[in-house]
Scaffold this motif. Structure first.
Motif, mmCIF file in Angstrom:
data_model
loop_
_atom_site.group_PDB
_atom_site.id
_atom_site.type_symbol
_atom_site.label_atom_id
_atom_site.label_comp_id
_atom_site.label_asym_id
_atom_site.label_seq_id
_atom_site.Cartn_x
_atom_site.Cartn_y
_atom_site.Cartn_z
ATOM 1 N N UNK A 30 0.887 -1.277 0.176
ATOM 2 C CA UNK A 30 0.012 0.049 -0.156
ATOM 3 C C UNK A 30 0.774 1.226 0.005
ATOM 4 N N UNK A 31 2.063 1.152 0.756
ATOM 5 C CA UNK A 31 2.820 2.343 0.875
ATOM 6 C C UNK A 31 3.692 2.683 -0.332
ATOM 7 N N UNK A 32 3.739 1.497 -1.319
ATOM 8 C CA UNK A 32 4.287 1.729 -2.798
ATOM 9 C C UNK A 32 3.388 2.246 -3.735
ATOM 10 N N UNK A 33 2.222 2.736 -3.275
ATOM 11 C CA UNK A 33 1.321 3.537 -3.822
ATOM 12 C C UNK A 33 1.180 5.082 -3.348
ATOM 13 N N UNK A 81 0.072 -8.142 -9.316
ATOM 14 C CA UNK A 81 -0.314 -8.225 -7.959
ATOM 15 C C UNK A 81 -0.815 -6.655 -7.469
ATOM 16 N N UNK A 82 0.522 -6.042 -7.402
ATOM 17 C CA UNK A 82 0.130 -4.611 -6.674
ATOM 18 C C UNK A 82 -0.593 -3.435 -7.552
ATOM 19 N N UNK A 83 -0.826 -3.819 -8.646
ATOM 20 C CA UNK A 83 -1.626 -2.766 -9.402
ATOM 21 C C UNK A 83 -3.166 -3.004 -8.814
ATOM 22 N N UNK A 84 -3.443 -4.160 -8.426
ATOM 23 C CA UNK A 84 -4.653 -4.541 -7.884
ATOM 24 C C UNK A 84 -4.520 -4.214 -6.339
ATOM 25 N N UNK A 85 -3.901 -4.626 -5.841
ATOM 26 C CA UNK A 85 -3.543 -4.192 -4.261
ATOM 27 C C UNK A 85 -3.758 -2.853 -4.126
ATOM 28 N N UNK A 99 6.648 -2.581 -6.263
ATOM 29 C CA UNK A 99 7.092 -1.448 -6.565
ATOM 30 C C UNK A 99 6.553 -0.661 -7.743
ATOM 31 N N UNK A 100 6.738 -1.306 -9.086
ATOM 32 C CA UNK A 100 6.304 -0.817 -10.019
ATOM 33 C C UNK A 100 4.798 -0.807 -10.101
ATOM 34 N N UNK A 101 4.149 -1.831 -9.935
ATOM 35 C CA UNK A 101 2.833 -2.065 -9.878
ATOM 36 C C UNK A 101 2.089 -0.776 -9.173
ATOM 37 N N UNK A 102 2.763 -0.757 -8.038
ATOM 38 C CA UNK A 102 1.726 0.380 -6.983
ATOM 39 C C UNK A 102 2.417 1.911 -7.496
ATOM 40 N N UNK A 103 3.884 2.047 -7.844
ATOM 41 C CA UNK A 103 4.279 3.558 -7.870
ATOM 42 C C UNK A 103 4.010 4.040 -9.224
ATOM 43 N N UNK A 104 4.012 3.132 -10.514
ATOM 44 C CA UNK A 104 3.732 3.402 -11.885
ATOM 45 C C UNK A 104 2.341 3.370 -12.310
#
Length: 276
Positions: free
Chosen positions: A86-89, A165-169, A237-242
């Motif tokens: 979550x913090x990666x976003x 994964x983190x695109x969705x999370x 990191x890429x999923x959330x940040x980018x």
């Protein structure tokens, strides 16, 4: 259920990401430990429910397990926790909005990574190994199967899976910020999280639980885990940040100051009274 528009969520996320970097070290560690443990308990629930499902009902295990796993993120976002993904976003969006420095971003990620790991390994060792919840019968088989599947992925496969994964999370976190009531937050969290689990994407904090659980049971090595950790971390990191933070920053950057989220209304009123 009251909810905010996307441009308002962007403002709320910037404020939240900024606040996260200003927590004391002790607060960050405690909340990071909680989040790592919560995600791990969700994964433990997944294993305990799905492992005994065999024969004709084995096919429903994926969707059933995916529908249960989100409890970890619900606890994190509502009860209180600091989760790396979550913090990666949220934190990068605050950085893009020039509210924090890049040094603060790296410091936050580092502290939360370590504390999430401690919380996840605590659950894996105490409940999985000592209590034996992941080391008997079908539960051990399920744990080993999951860990092996994650470890056998190539670097690029694990990296790309981490992005998905983190695109969705991160979107689950984004949606939770967009609701004013608990029911709306839970629904916003539940479905994107359930989706990533059902698809089989890799989550760096979830892996902090299931792979060490298999290691404590005498399977695999910490070096093998490190080879998984790096690409999944980078992919998350890429999923959330980018794919979330950067995308929505460019979509809504003209609204970041002007949008009247609850946190901005008082500031706008003060500016108007002052003739600014």
């Amino acid at each position: 259920m009251a909810f905010f528009k996307p441009e308002q969520i962007a403002n709320i996320t910037v404020e939240t990401g900024t606040k996260k970097t200003k927590y004391s070290l002790l607060k960050s560690i405690i909340l990071g430990f909680q989040a790592g443990a919560f995600i791990s308990l969700g994964y433990l629930l997944f294993i305990r429910v799905t492992a005994p499902l065999t024969g004709d009902i084995a096919g429903i295990s994926t969707i059933l397990g995916a529908s249960l796993f989100p409890i970890g993120l619900v606890l994190t976002l509502i009860a209180g926790g600091e989760l790396l993904t979550g913090n990666m976003m949220a934190v990068p969006l605050a950085w893009l909005a020039r509210k924090i420095s890049f040094k603060q971003l790296i410091a936050n990620w580092s502290i939360i990574t370590i504390s999430n790991f401690i919380g996840a390994v605590f659950v894996a060792y105490v409940f999985g190994h000592v209590v034996g919840l992941t080391e008997t019968g079908p539960f051990l088989e399920k744990t080993i199967f999951i860990a092996e599947h994650k470890l056998e992925a190539t670097f690029i496969q694990a990296f790309l899976s981490g992005i998905g994964c983190n695109w969705l999370v991160a979107l689950a976190v984004w949606l939770s910020y967009g609701s004013e009531d608990m029911t709306g937050k839970i629904l916003g969290i539940w479905f994107p999280t359930m989706t990533f689990v059902a698809i089989g994407f890799q989550h760096v904090v979830a892996n902090m639980f299931v792979i060490p659980a298999a290691i404590f049971a005498g399977h695999f090595t910490w070096l093998e885990y490190l080879h998984n950790f790096v690409p999944v971390f980078l992919g998350n990191a890429v999923g959330g940040s980018v794919f979330v933070a950067l995308a929505y920053y460019h979509a809504y950057k003209k609204n970041l100051v002007l949008t009247e989220t609850p946190a901005h209304k008082s500031n706008v009123a003060m500016m108007k009274r002052g003739g600014m």
